[in-house]
Design a protein around this motif. Structure first.
Motif, PDB file in Angstrom:
ATOM      1  N   THR A  46       0.835  -1.205   0.000  1.00 17.76           N
ATOM      2  CA  THR A  46       0.000   0.000   0.000  1.00 17.76           C
ATOM      3  C   THR A  46       0.867   1.250   0.000  1.00 17.76           C
ATOM      4  O   THR A  46       0.581   2.209  -0.733  1.00 17.76           O
ATOM      5  CB  THR A  46      -0.951  -0.002   1.215  1.00 17.76           C
ATOM      6  OG1 THR A  46      -1.754  -1.186   1.149  1.00 17.76           O
ATOM      7  CG2 THR A  46      -1.859   1.220   1.212  1.00 17.76           C
ATOM      8  N   THR A  79      -2.771   6.955   3.503  1.00 15.06           N
ATOM      9  CA  THR A  79      -3.567   7.292   4.679  1.00 15.06           C
ATOM     10  C   THR A  79      -4.104   6.007   5.312  1.00 15.06           C
ATOM     11  O   THR A  79      -4.058   4.931   4.701  1.00 15.06           O
ATOM     12  CB  THR A  79      -4.753   8.187   4.294  1.00 15.06           C
ATOM     13  OG1 THR A  79      -5.627   7.441   3.431  1.00 15.06           O
ATOM     14  CG2 THR A  79      -4.290   9.461   3.597  1.00 15.06           C
ATOM     15  N   TRP A  80      -4.636   6.119   6.525  1.00 13.80           N
ATOM     16  CA  TRP A  80      -5.244   4.953   7.172  1.00 13.80           C
ATOM     17  C   TRP A  80      -6.416   4.442   6.348  1.00 13.80           C
ATOM     18  O   TRP A  80      -6.635   3.245   6.228  1.00 13.80           O
ATOM     19  CB  TRP A  80      -5.686   5.275   8.596  1.00 13.80           C
ATOM     20  CG  TRP A  80      -4.535   5.223   9.547  1.00 13.80           C
ATOM     21  CD1 TRP A  80      -3.925   6.279  10.142  1.00 13.80           C
ATOM     22  CD2 TRP A  80      -3.831   4.052   9.970  1.00 13.80           C
ATOM     23  NE1 TRP A  80      -2.878   5.835  10.923  1.00 13.80           N
ATOM     24  CE2 TRP A  80      -2.803   4.462  10.832  1.00 13.80           C
ATOM     25  CE3 TRP A  80      -3.968   2.694   9.699  1.00 13.80           C
ATOM     26  CZ2 TRP A  80      -1.931   3.576  11.432  1.00 13.80           C
ATOM     27  CZ3 TRP A  80      -3.091   1.809  10.310  1.00 13.80           C
ATOM     28  CH2 TRP A  80      -2.088   2.256  11.157  1.00 13.80           C
ATOM     29  N   ARG A  81      -7.184   5.357   5.771  1.00 14.59           N
ATOM     30  CA  ARG A  81      -8.315   4.962   4.927  1.00 14.59           C
ATOM     31  C   ARG A  81      -7.823   4.130   3.750  1.00 14.59           C
ATOM     32  O   ARG A  81      -8.387   3.095   3.417  1.00 14.59           O
ATOM     33  CB  ARG A  81      -9.071   6.201   4.429  1.00 14.59           C
ATOM     34  CG  ARG A  81     -10.255   5.868   3.514  1.00 14.59           C
ATOM     35  CD  ARG A  81     -10.823   7.114   2.837  1.00 14.59           C
ATOM     36  NE  ARG A  81      -9.891   7.776   1.957  1.00 14.59           N
ATOM     37  CZ  ARG A  81      -9.620   7.394   0.698  1.00 14.59           C
ATOM     38  NH1 ARG A  81     -10.211   6.355   0.186  1.00 14.59           N
ATOM     39  NH2 ARG A  81      -8.748   8.047  -0.031  1.00 14.59           N
ATOM     40  N   GLN A  82      -6.753   4.558   3.126  1.00 17.58           N
ATOM     41  CA  GLN A  82      -6.201   3.818   1.990  1.00 17.58           C
ATOM     42  C   GLN A  82      -5.672   2.457   2.427  1.00 17.58           C
ATOM     43  O   GLN A  82      -5.825   1.476   1.707  1.00 17.58           O
ATOM     44  CB  GLN A  82      -5.104   4.647   1.313  1.00 17.58           C
ATOM     45  CG  GLN A  82      -5.664   5.845   0.580  1.00 17.58           C
ATOM     46  CD  GLN A  82      -4.598   6.820   0.137  1.00 17.58           C
ATOM     47  OE1 GLN A  82      -3.560   6.965   0.773  1.00 17.58           O
ATOM     48  NE2 GLN A  82      -4.854   7.502  -0.972  1.00 17.58           N
ATOM     49  N   HIS A  83      -5.057   2.399   3.607  1.00 14.70           N
ATOM     50  CA  HIS A  83      -4.581   1.107   4.106  1.00 14.70           C
ATOM     51  C   HIS A  83      -5.745   0.144   4.335  1.00 14.70           C
ATOM     52  O   HIS A  83      -5.670  -1.030   3.970  1.00 14.70           O
ATOM     53  CB  HIS A  83      -3.785   1.279   5.407  1.00 14.70           C
ATOM     54  CG  HIS A  83      -2.349   1.614   5.185  1.00 14.70           C
ATOM     55  ND1 HIS A  83      -1.442   0.707   4.664  1.00 14.70           N
ATOM     56  CD2 HIS A  83      -1.659   2.750   5.399  1.00 14.70           C
ATOM     57  CE1 HIS A  83      -0.260   1.275   4.579  1.00 14.70           C
ATOM     58  NE2 HIS A  83      -0.355   2.513   5.010  1.00 14.70           N
ATOM     59  N   VAL A  84      -6.828   0.644   4.914  1.00 10.79           N
ATOM     60  CA  VAL A  84      -7.994  -0.214   5.171  1.00 10.79           C
ATOM     61  C   VAL A  84      -8.619  -0.674   3.859  1.00 10.79           C
ATOM     62  O   VAL A  84      -8.936  -1.852   3.682  1.00 10.79           O
ATOM     63  CB  VAL A  84      -9.025   0.526   6.062  1.00 10.79           C
ATOM     64  CG1 VAL A  84     -10.344  -0.221   6.117  1.00 10.79           C
ATOM     65  CG2 VAL A  84      -8.463   0.731   7.458  1.00 10.79           C
ATOM     66  N   GLN A  85      -8.778   0.243   2.910  1.00  5.87           N
ATOM     67  CA  GLN A  85      -9.357  -0.128   1.619  1.00  5.87           C
ATOM     68  C   GLN A  85      -8.453  -1.093   0.862  1.00  5.87           C
ATOM     69  O   GLN A  85      -8.933  -2.025   0.225  1.00  5.87           O
ATOM     70  CB  GLN A  85      -9.623   1.121   0.779  1.00  5.87           C
ATOM     71  CG  GLN A  85     -10.755   1.961   1.325  1.00  5.87           C
ATOM     72  CD  GLN A  85     -10.913   3.254   0.558  1.00  5.87           C
ATOM     73  OE1 GLN A  85      -9.939   3.854   0.097  1.00  5.87           O
ATOM     74  NE2 GLN A  85     -12.148   3.704   0.420  1.00  5.87           N
ATOM     75  N   SER A  86      -7.162  -0.872   0.925  1.00  7.73           N
ATOM     76  CA  SER A  86      -6.226  -1.770   0.266  1.00  7.73           C
ATOM     77  C   SER A  86      -6.268  -3.149   0.897  1.00  7.73           C
ATOM     78  O   SER A  86      -6.226  -4.171   0.187  1.00  7.73           O
ATOM     79  CB  SER A  86      -4.804  -1.199   0.347  1.00  7.73           C
ATOM     80  OG  SER A  86      -3.885  -2.065  -0.274  1.00  7.73           O
ATOM     81  N   VAL A 119      -9.347   3.627  -4.350  1.00 11.25           N
ATOM     82  CA  VAL A 119      -8.474   3.862  -3.197  1.00 11.25           C
ATOM     83  C   VAL A 119      -7.539   5.048  -3.426  1.00 11.25           C
ATOM     84  O   VAL A 119      -7.435   5.933  -2.582  1.00 11.25           O
ATOM     85  CB  VAL A 119      -7.667   2.589  -2.848  1.00 11.25           C
ATOM     86  CG1 VAL A 119      -6.705   2.852  -1.698  1.00 11.25           C
ATOM     87  CG2 VAL A 119      -8.606   1.442  -2.521  1.00 11.25           C
TER      88      VAL A 119
END
Length: 174
Positions: free
Chosen positions: A61, A76-83, A136
């Motif tokens: 990520t 971002t944390w959001r991108q990590h979660v979505q990834s 993402v």
């Protein structure tokens, strides 16, 4: 007069991003498979696979944010979660493919297993690329937009106020 230099990282085109995705993801996949094998010599394989999957997903990520999709910095944390969600979906696709193979073929050979696994991985990888690129690491219409100050107005004498002129008032004769 001073010139303002604008430094804005642009997102790469789809072909370049896909080539980078394959390079980062494929390279990390090879390293991860070696790491799982090495760690599995010390701990149970399921634990080794889980640990390496989490670490490699976090690393992938970051690589995709910084290099593949040109997001311009850390993920971002959001991108990590979505990834992580897209990685879990890809894992499910490959797992279902292997379960389907085993259900359909009593004793598949190593070549057939690899063919099915790699085909499912490629399909899942393309799907993951699309999700990462479009959802993402997408840029909204305002991302990267530069807000420039209004041009300097002529000085207003003390005691005089300006009234903005809008709409039909622009067309009226004085």
């Amino acid at each position: 007069m001073e010139t303002v230099r604008e430094e804005r990282q642009t997102a790469p085109g789809a072909f370049v991003a896909f080539a980078r995705f394959v390079l980062c993801g494929g390279g990390l996949g090879i390293v991860s498979s070696l790491a799982v094998a090495g760690l599995a010599a010390r701990v149970p394989w399921m634990l080794a696979n889980a640990v390496i999957t989490v670490v490699s997903t976090l690393l992938a990520t970051e690589l995709h944010a910084r290099f593949t999709f040109g997001a311009g910095g850390r993920a971002t944390w959001r991108q990590h979660v979505q990834s992580a969600g897209s990685a879990a979906a890809a894992y499910a696709v490959t797992s279902l493919a292997m379960l389907g193979l085993r259900a359909g073929v009593a004793e598949p050979g190593a070549m057939l297993e690899q063919t099915v696994y790699l085909s499912a991985s490629a399909l899942a990888g393309v799907g993951r690329f699309v999700v990462l690129r479009l959802l993402v690491f997408t840029r909204s219409r305002t991302d990267g937009a530069t807000v420039r100050p209004a041009p300097s107005a002529r000085p207003v004498p003390a005691g005089v106020t300006r009234t903005p002129v809008t709409g039909p008032a622009l067309c009226r004769a004085a």
